[in-house]
Write an enzyme that holds these catalytic residues in place. Sequence first.
Site, mmCIF file in Angstrom:
data_model
loop_
_atom_site.group_PDB
_atom_site.id
_atom_site.type_symbol
_atom_site.label_atom_id
_atom_site.label_comp_id
_atom_site.label_asym_id
_atom_site.label_seq_id
_atom_site.Cartn_x
_atom_site.Cartn_y
_atom_site.Cartn_z
ATOM 1 N N GLY A 218 0.807 -1.203 0.000
ATOM 2 C CA GLY A 218 0.000 0.000 0.000
ATOM 3 C C GLY A 218 0.844 1.257 0.000
ATOM 4 N N GLU A 259 4.753 -6.921 0.230
ATOM 5 C CA GLU A 259 4.251 -7.387 -1.070
ATOM 6 C C GLU A 259 3.770 -6.205 -1.903
ATOM 7 O OE1 GLU A 259 1.600 -10.231 0.732
ATOM 8 O OE2 GLU A 259 0.027 -8.730 0.848
ATOM 9 N N PRO A 260 4.692 -5.368 -2.319
ATOM 10 C CA PRO A 260 4.297 -4.178 -3.079
ATOM 11 C C PRO A 260 3.991 -4.488 -4.542
ATOM 12 C CG PRO A 260 6.683 -4.235 -2.774
ATOM 13 C CD PRO A 260 6.144 -5.472 -2.116
ATOM 14 N N GLY A 261 2.978 -3.804 -5.057
ATOM 15 C CA GLY A 261 2.704 -3.856 -6.484
ATOM 16 C C GLY A 261 3.029 -2.495 -7.078
ATOM 17 N N ARG A 298 -8.232 3.500 -14.950
ATOM 18 C CA ARG A 298 -8.087 4.117 -13.622
ATOM 19 C C ARG A 298 -8.726 5.503 -13.482
ATOM 20 N NH1 ARG A 298 -3.933 5.014 -11.179
ATOM 21 N NH2 ARG A 298 -4.372 3.983 -9.211
ATOM 22 N N TYR A 302 -11.326 5.035 -10.637
ATOM 23 C CA TYR A 302 -10.909 5.544 -9.330
ATOM 24 C C TYR A 302 -10.796 7.063 -9.293
ATOM 25 C CZ TYR A 302 -8.902 0.798 -8.728
ATOM 26 O OH TYR A 302 -8.689 -0.550 -8.644
ATOM 27 N N CYS A 328 -17.741 4.543 -26.592
ATOM 28 C CA CYS A 328 -19.023 5.216 -26.794
ATOM 29 C C CYS A 328 -19.835 5.326 -25.516
ATOM 30 C CB CYS A 328 -19.788 4.512 -27.905
ATOM 31 S SG CYS A 328 -18.902 4.725 -29.455
ATOM 32 N N GLU A 329 -19.293 5.982 -24.555
ATOM 33 C CA GLU A 329 -19.952 6.478 -23.345
ATOM 34 C C GLU A 329 -18.920 7.394 -22.697
ATOM 35 O OE1 GLU A 329 -20.064 3.364 -20.027
ATOM 36 O OE2 GLU A 329 -19.944 2.146 -21.824
HETATM 37 C C1 LIG Z 1 -3.132 -5.659 -4.324
HETATM 38 C C2 LIG Z 1 -2.414 -6.229 -3.192
HETATM 39 C C3 LIG Z 1 -1.127 -5.783 -2.872
HETATM 40 C C4 LIG Z 1 -0.422 -4.674 -3.616
HETATM 41 O O1 LIG Z 1 -0.931 -3.421 -3.334
HETATM 42 P P1 LIG Z 1 -0.211 -2.123 -3.954
HETATM 43 O O2 LIG Z 1 -1.012 -0.985 -3.450
HETATM 44 O O3 LIG Z 1 -0.224 -2.236 -5.429
HETATM 45 O O4 LIG Z 1 1.185 -2.116 -3.441
HETATM 46 C C5 LIG Z 1 -0.498 -6.397 -1.820
HETATM 47 N N1 LIG Z 1 -1.083 -7.389 -1.117
HETATM 48 C C6 LIG Z 1 -2.315 -7.851 -1.395
HETATM 49 C C7 LIG Z 1 -2.891 -8.947 -0.597
HETATM 50 C C8 LIG Z 1 -3.021 -7.281 -2.437
HETATM 51 O O5 LIG Z 1 -4.250 -7.734 -2.699
#
Ligand SMILES: *Cc1c(COP(=O)(O)O)cnc(C)c1O
Length: 406
Positions: A218, A259-261, A298, A302, A328-329
């Site tokens: 997060g 666990e960063p995305g 996004r 969001y 088309c919206e």
């Molecule tokens: C989506 C998710 C993440 C990654 O969140 P980011 O905001 O992209 O870093 C990490 N852990 C879990 C369980 C998730 O579902």
Amino acid sequence: MQSKDLVQLAEQFGSPLYVYDAEKIQSQYNRLTKAFSKVDKLRINYAMKALSNVAILQLLREMGSGLDTVSIQEVLLGLHAGYEPEKIFYTPNGVSLEEIEEVTAMGVQINIDNLSILEQFGTKYPNVPVCIRINPHVMAGGNANISVGHIDSKFGISVHQLPHLVRIVENTKMNIVGIHMHTGSDILDIEVFLYAAEILFDAAKNFKNLEFLDFGSGFKVPYKKDDIETDIEELGKKLSKRFNAFCVEYGKELTLIFEPGKFLVSEAGFFLAKVNVVKQTTSTVFAGIDSGFNHLIRPMFYGSQHHIENISHPKGKERFYSVVGYICETDTFANNRKIAEIKEGDILCFRNAGAYCFSMASNYNSRYKPAEVLWLSGEGHLIRAHETFEDLLKNQIPLPVSAATV
Ligand SMILES: *Cc1c(COP(=O)(O)O)cnc(C)c1O
């Protein structure tokens, strides 16, 4: 990478196009590991739902990353990209016991987020190492759609249910090796995060066999100039110290997991689209591009504000534009956005297009999904081809001619 490289890639591979800068992914990864260098056992699991191209997974595997997955299909992609099962975590929400059993059989670390499945799984497989997802009920900040740790959230087992949880674990004699939390995206306040961590530490004391604590992710990344972001270095300093002290208290050196995305891939991504039409109306100037929310949802989903640049003519006088797509919206990427004067045919570049952009793309309006390119050592590598008409027809089963004509 520079704007002129992006312009050249759009010419070479066509538009719309996703481009990812490998060096930026690497530097974000290194920044995170450096911030937590005081923790002996640190592990980063890339949350692949952010961007799941196999080449990106390979790149992160080479850096030493593990993988965080939320579906059995993501697990399969991870294995396909060469991750060992031990390097893959499976952190789903609301999936069936059958899917969890299938993933367990692959040797992947499972994470259970509700008491019902925990009890069923523990009864059936008391010896399988399990991680538990706790909901600390802490609102870390950010968009309501991506905040997952608060009281109304569907994620995790409420920390208030700990007595019930402990009873299930004792009754089934199941093997709890990790505790996990993920408070959602866009952490702004480190103190709030540390407060949630305290709740996790408290919960951890109920389990004697732990090997790791997983603090989820997060981390907020900047979207525009002077935007606020999670202070990773500050978090690293404070959480490392507290984590190490906890390990002493617990009597065992645990692994700290993140666990960063978004943090790893968001800023590495660029979305390039061509302006098909500039349309003056009585109220605004629209720049209509050769893409839409089918490729980048996004802003519509969001309300995200992706910075947009005119990379074909970056030096032009700035004017206000509404940047819109061809769906088309209502399909708006930006309203009243100051952009260097746009001519039809110009390439616009959307920043922060690495996370939750291509991975959320669809074929709505029967459009093809764009190609993806990885910029590596000064060169563009095609890592996903542009779709074709065959892709739209794949898996469709037309009626026999006679049935279609009744
Ligand atoms: C989506 C998710 C993440 C990654 O969140 P980011 O905001 O992209 O870093 C990490 N852990 C879990 C369980 C998730 O579902």
